[in-house]
Design a protein around this motif. Sequence first.
Motif, short mmCIF file in Angstrom:
data_model
loop_
_atom_site.label_atom_id
_atom_site.label_comp_id
_atom_site.label_asym_id
_atom_site.label_seq_id
_atom_site.Cartn_x
_atom_site.Cartn_y
_atom_site.Cartn_z
N ALA A 1 163.77 49.57 66.50
CA ALA A 1 164.01 48.79 65.28
C ALA A 1 163.78 47.31 65.54
O ALA A 1 163.06 46.63 64.81
CB ALA A 1 165.43 49.03 64.78
N MET A 2 164.34 46.83 66.64
CA MET A 2 164.26 45.40 66.95
C MET A 2 162.80 44.97 67.20
O MET A 2 162.33 43.98 66.63
CB MET A 2 165.11 45.12 68.19
CG MET A 2 165.07 43.73 68.70
SD MET A 2 166.29 43.60 70.02
CE MET A 2 165.48 42.42 71.07
N GLY A 3 162.10 45.74 68.04
CA GLY A 3 160.72 45.37 68.36
C GLY A 3 159.82 45.42 67.13
O GLY A 3 158.97 44.55 66.93
N THR A 4 160.01 46.45 66.30
CA THR A 4 159.15 46.61 65.13
C THR A 4 159.40 45.51 64.11
O THR A 4 158.45 44.91 63.59
CB THR A 4 159.40 47.98 64.48
OG1 THR A 4 159.44 48.96 65.50
CG2 THR A 4 158.31 48.31 63.51
N VAL A 5 160.67 45.24 63.86
CA VAL A 5 160.99 44.19 62.89
C VAL A 5 160.47 42.84 63.39
O VAL A 5 159.84 42.09 62.64
CB VAL A 5 162.51 44.13 62.63
CG1 VAL A 5 162.87 42.88 61.84
CG2 VAL A 5 162.96 45.37 61.89
N ALA A 6 160.68 42.56 64.69
CA ALA A 6 160.23 41.28 65.23
C ALA A 6 158.71 41.16 65.13
O ALA A 6 158.18 40.11 64.79
CB ALA A 6 160.69 41.13 66.68
N ILE B 1 168.26 47.58 75.46
CA ILE B 1 167.79 47.19 74.12
C ILE B 1 166.99 45.90 74.24
O ILE B 1 165.91 45.77 73.67
CB ILE B 1 168.98 46.99 73.16
CG1 ILE B 1 169.69 48.31 72.91
CG2 ILE B 1 168.49 46.41 71.83
CD1 ILE B 1 170.96 48.17 72.11
N GLY B 2 167.52 44.95 75.01
CA GLY B 2 166.83 43.68 75.18
C GLY B 2 165.45 43.86 75.78
O GLY B 2 164.45 43.39 75.24
N ILE B 3 165.38 44.59 76.90
CA ILE B 3 164.10 44.78 77.59
C ILE B 3 163.11 45.53 76.70
O ILE B 3 161.98 45.09 76.47
CB ILE B 3 164.29 45.55 78.90
CG1 ILE B 3 165.21 44.77 79.85
CG2 ILE B 3 162.94 45.80 79.57
CD1 ILE B 3 165.52 45.51 81.14
N GLY C 1 167.69 39.43 72.40
CA GLY C 1 167.28 40.36 73.45
C GLY C 1 167.44 39.73 74.82
O GLY C 1 167.94 40.34 75.76
N LEU C 2 167.06 38.45 74.91
CA LEU C 2 167.16 37.73 76.17
C LEU C 2 168.62 37.60 76.60
O LEU C 2 168.96 37.78 77.78
CB LEU C 2 166.53 36.35 76.01
CG LEU C 2 165.97 35.74 77.29
CD1 LEU C 2 164.93 36.65 77.89
CD2 LEU C 2 165.37 34.38 77.00
N VAL C 3 169.48 37.32 75.63
CA VAL C 3 170.91 37.23 75.91
C VAL C 3 171.40 38.57 76.46
O VAL C 3 172.12 38.63 77.46
CB VAL C 3 171.69 36.83 74.64
CG1 VAL C 3 173.20 36.97 74.88
CG2 VAL C 3 171.35 35.41 74.23
#
Lengths: 324, 337
Positions: free
Chosen positions: A117-122, A201-203, A138-140
């Motif tokens: 979800a995160m990668g696609t939205v970004a 999730i971040g990576i 993600g970095l955090v």
Amino acid sequence: MISAFARRLGQTVTVLFGISVLVFLVFFATPGSDPTARIAGRNASPETMAAVRHEYGFDRPLPVQYVRMMGRLFVTRDLASFVDHGELVVPEVIDAAPVTLSLVAGAAVIWIVASVAMGTVAAALRGTLVDRGLMMLGLVGISMPVFWLGEVANLVTQSRYHQTWLFSWVPGLGYAPLTQGPVAWFTHLAIPWCVLAVLFIGIYGRVLRADLVSAYGEDFMRTARAKGLSETRVLLRHGLRTSLITFVSLFGLDFAQLVGGGALLTEVVFGLQGVGRLTYQGLINLDLPLIMATVMYSAVFVVLANAVVDLVYLLLDPRVRDGL
Amino acid sequence: MGSEAPLLEVRDLTIALPAGRGGWTRIVEGVSFSIGAGEILGLVGESGSGKSMTALALMGLIDAPGARITGSARYRGQELIGLDRRRMRALRGAEIAMIFQDPMTAMTPVHTIGWQIDEQIRAHRRLSRAGARARTVQLLSEMGVPDPERAAGRYPHQLSGGLRQRAMIAMALSCDPSLLIADEPTTALDVTVQAQILDLLRRLRRDHGSAVLLITHDMGVVAETCDRTMVLYAGTVAERGPTAALFARPAHPYTAGLLDSIPPLRGARPARLPQIAGAPPNPAERPDGCPFQPRCAFGHDACGVRPALVACGAPGDGQAVACVLPSEGRPLPARLA
């Protein structure tokens, strides 16, 4: 198909053999690791030492010792710890495995869903504030050590806010097997799952975004847009589908190493008696049988996970099916 | 075509990309042309002359950040430049379709050919899965793909380059577009397949009534295929006109240079083909005057001012050239066709 399966099986056996020999030799080449001294205890007389050495077979040649250990590990399964006076190691690993498997599988579900979800939205909103915000988040997540995050989570859910409606459902630390009911199993693991998933999730979110953004430069994405498809469809059916390869290979490796004991820190923080903790104990005590058992178990998972990844490749990419 | 309104009329199309410090680099400058229904227009030029950018601008597919597109492109009276995304999407693939140079990379590798054609049909038509597939198979067979039913179930990498391009054309034609933009459709193919694909494009006009904007750098392809031709140089129109007139009496030294570099079929074989000296200017460093002047054998003082497109050649046939030579009364000699 059958030949591929046989080849895979052959690879597995080779890998397991190599790893077992390596672990065995490293153990015997490590200074101060003489198991006789550990079993005999402090200040043992030379006679006792000799008796122990003979009883455990440490006076036999190394290849014989190796074969005997493998026989007891895989065939008779009565390999006993050198340290914990006679504790059988195979049942120990079998008891610990479901804990680790539950922990990692649950976390994996969370991190796959969240990172896709995160990668696609970004990627869809690349260059916008949402994109930057998500990537920062993600970095955090990547930068937070899992033991620290776990302790904070424990502090919040076990003591500080435990009385509030939000966290009153969180049970004490530890594990509840599925046989005690799925609800207990779930509530015991929910917080560890989330904590373990954060890093991944971040990576994964960042990796997927990068792959999707580079997919936007591909000719076929332009074709898909020229066909008059919606941006969402272009992104999901054409971009995401072709960008999942890196994602899947990463996942195979991470999942296997976690199941094989890599979730040690999470297990320790949340009081879960998993394979990671078991390996850790074996290492501090230089307990060869225990190390051997956990390493073998972990190697099986790595090889198995790679086989599954290869299978998923076949499903994802028709070019692999044709051996290109 | 004459009096009736053209299918597509492009006026003063200019595409500029931000070049840092508030500056702009103009990739395409003031390009104007029109295409009538069922007409095949050739768009010729070197790499970097702005041919592909022109086509992508018409499709609304330029996604370079900050790109500024000005001018007008009217398709059946509807302005394409700045058209909102939803309406543009309804036109794309349905009214205006595009095929690309490399059919290997232009089709998504993980879906079958048939799936991809079905997808386009179902994006624009209310058809069932089976209905879309039936049309796909019929299109593939029209495009001369042998055993179309099986081909529809194959992945792009399992087909030859020629078959892939046929599938690509089948996909572009799946919704009966009135305008097909073909961006170097034959460049990646070998010569025999090239001839078959060009034949296919010519047949489109007859079978589907589609107009074609054929982008190429190959004068041979133009001569074989196009009704009219437009030569682009450094983002500007150098010359345009009916293909036959352009080939017989090129009015721009650049056009003449391009034609000279085709190996002659008759007569003595030249040891070396003539070539145009130098290279086209970088878009950021185009001269203020005629952009071709630095490479032109006829360059003189008058070329310091950017020449406008002026009519030349036989009156009424629409040939026009951006060069001062014809109006100075010393046009280039006609070539022996």
